[in-house]
Design a protein around this motif. Structure first.
Motif, mmCIF file in Angstrom:
data_model
loop_
_atom_site.group_PDB
_atom_site.id
_atom_site.type_symbol
_atom_site.label_atom_id
_atom_site.label_comp_id
_atom_site.label_asym_id
_atom_site.label_seq_id
_atom_site.Cartn_x
_atom_site.Cartn_y
_atom_site.Cartn_z
ATOM 1 N N HIS A 139 0.805 -1.222 0.000
ATOM 2 C CA HIS A 139 0.000 0.000 0.000
ATOM 3 C C HIS A 139 0.838 1.272 0.000
ATOM 4 C CE1 HIS A 139 -3.925 -1.968 0.484
ATOM 5 N NE2 HIS A 139 -3.264 -2.869 1.183
ATOM 6 N N GLY A 145 -1.390 4.291 -0.968
ATOM 7 C CA GLY A 145 -1.948 3.549 -2.099
ATOM 8 C C GLY A 145 -0.959 3.373 -3.233
ATOM 9 N N PHE A 150 -4.015 -1.757 -4.959
ATOM 10 C CA PHE A 150 -3.705 -1.519 -3.545
ATOM 11 C C PHE A 150 -4.119 -0.095 -3.172
ATOM 12 C CE2 PHE A 150 -0.675 -4.651 -5.197
ATOM 13 C CZ PHE A 150 -1.013 -5.728 -4.401
#
Length: 209
Positions: A139, A145, A150
């Protein structure tokens, strides 16, 4: 370009007014897609369009379980799901300061002082003795992100994050790319689930995109 603009306009209409039996998305997810952490409703603004569309499709298929979202997703046509996902993906992310986590109810068990350290350690380092990778490996730094698979974790409320980890533990949500999330969640105790969720919910969110 005209097609893209029309797509976002249709998505905006669904978000603000609903479509058919589906209520307006902003009812639960906020006027700007910022989410409602205290209600457990996630931020949608700035998440990947393909990621959000896959989640809506999973609600329709019944592979992701939610008594709230399943009937809403089923009320949307395939093109509606694509358009509203594109609309939210295009919204700017609003800056949010570091959150002050709510106090636990008096009936809740006492939280160990080390809980914050546990959440941060799992998020940043993982626990390699159990082959448990850090959250940041997929992530990104600070949970901001990475790509379309993800999503950002910052800007999401602790209740929502904890609920999703528990859903992966129990099979109520699809395991994700390569089955990673189900495998990760099953290696976390319930206390660790909450610690990780609290960690990401406490981080500030940078605005813009």
């Amino acid at each position: 370009m005209a097609l893209s603009a029309n797509s976002h306009a249709d998505g905006a209409a669904i978000a603000k007014a609903g479509a058919g039996a589906a209520p307006a998305c902003q009812t639960c997810h906020g006027a700007a897609g910022e989410g409602v952490p205290q209600g457990g409703f996630p931020r949608l603004a700035g998440l990947g369009a393909s990621y959000m569309q896959r989640q809506l499709d999973a609600f329709v298929a019944g592979t992701r379980v939610s008594s709230v979202m399943m009937p809403i997703a089923k009320a949307l046509a395939v093109v509606d799901r694509a358009e509203v996902s594109a609309y939210y993906a295009a919204l700017p992310v609003q800056a949010v300061p570091a959150a002050v986590l709510p106090a636990a109810p008096a009936s809740a068990p006492a939280v160990a002082p080390a809980s914050a350290r546990v959440g941060a350690t799992l998020a940043i380092r993982g626990r390699w003795a159990d082959k448990l990778p850090s959250c940041e490996q997929c992530h990104g730094p600070g949970g901001r992100g990475v790509g379309s698979d993800f999503p950002a974790l910052t800007g999401q409320g602790a209740t929502y994050l904890a609920n999703q980890l528990m859903a992966w533990k129990t099979g109520a949500r699809p395991p994700g790319p390569l089955g990673l999330m189900a495998a990760v969640a099953k290696k976390l105790s319930d206390a660790e689930v909450r610690a990780v969720a609290d960690h990401y919910a406490s981080l500030p969110v940078r605005g813009a995109r």
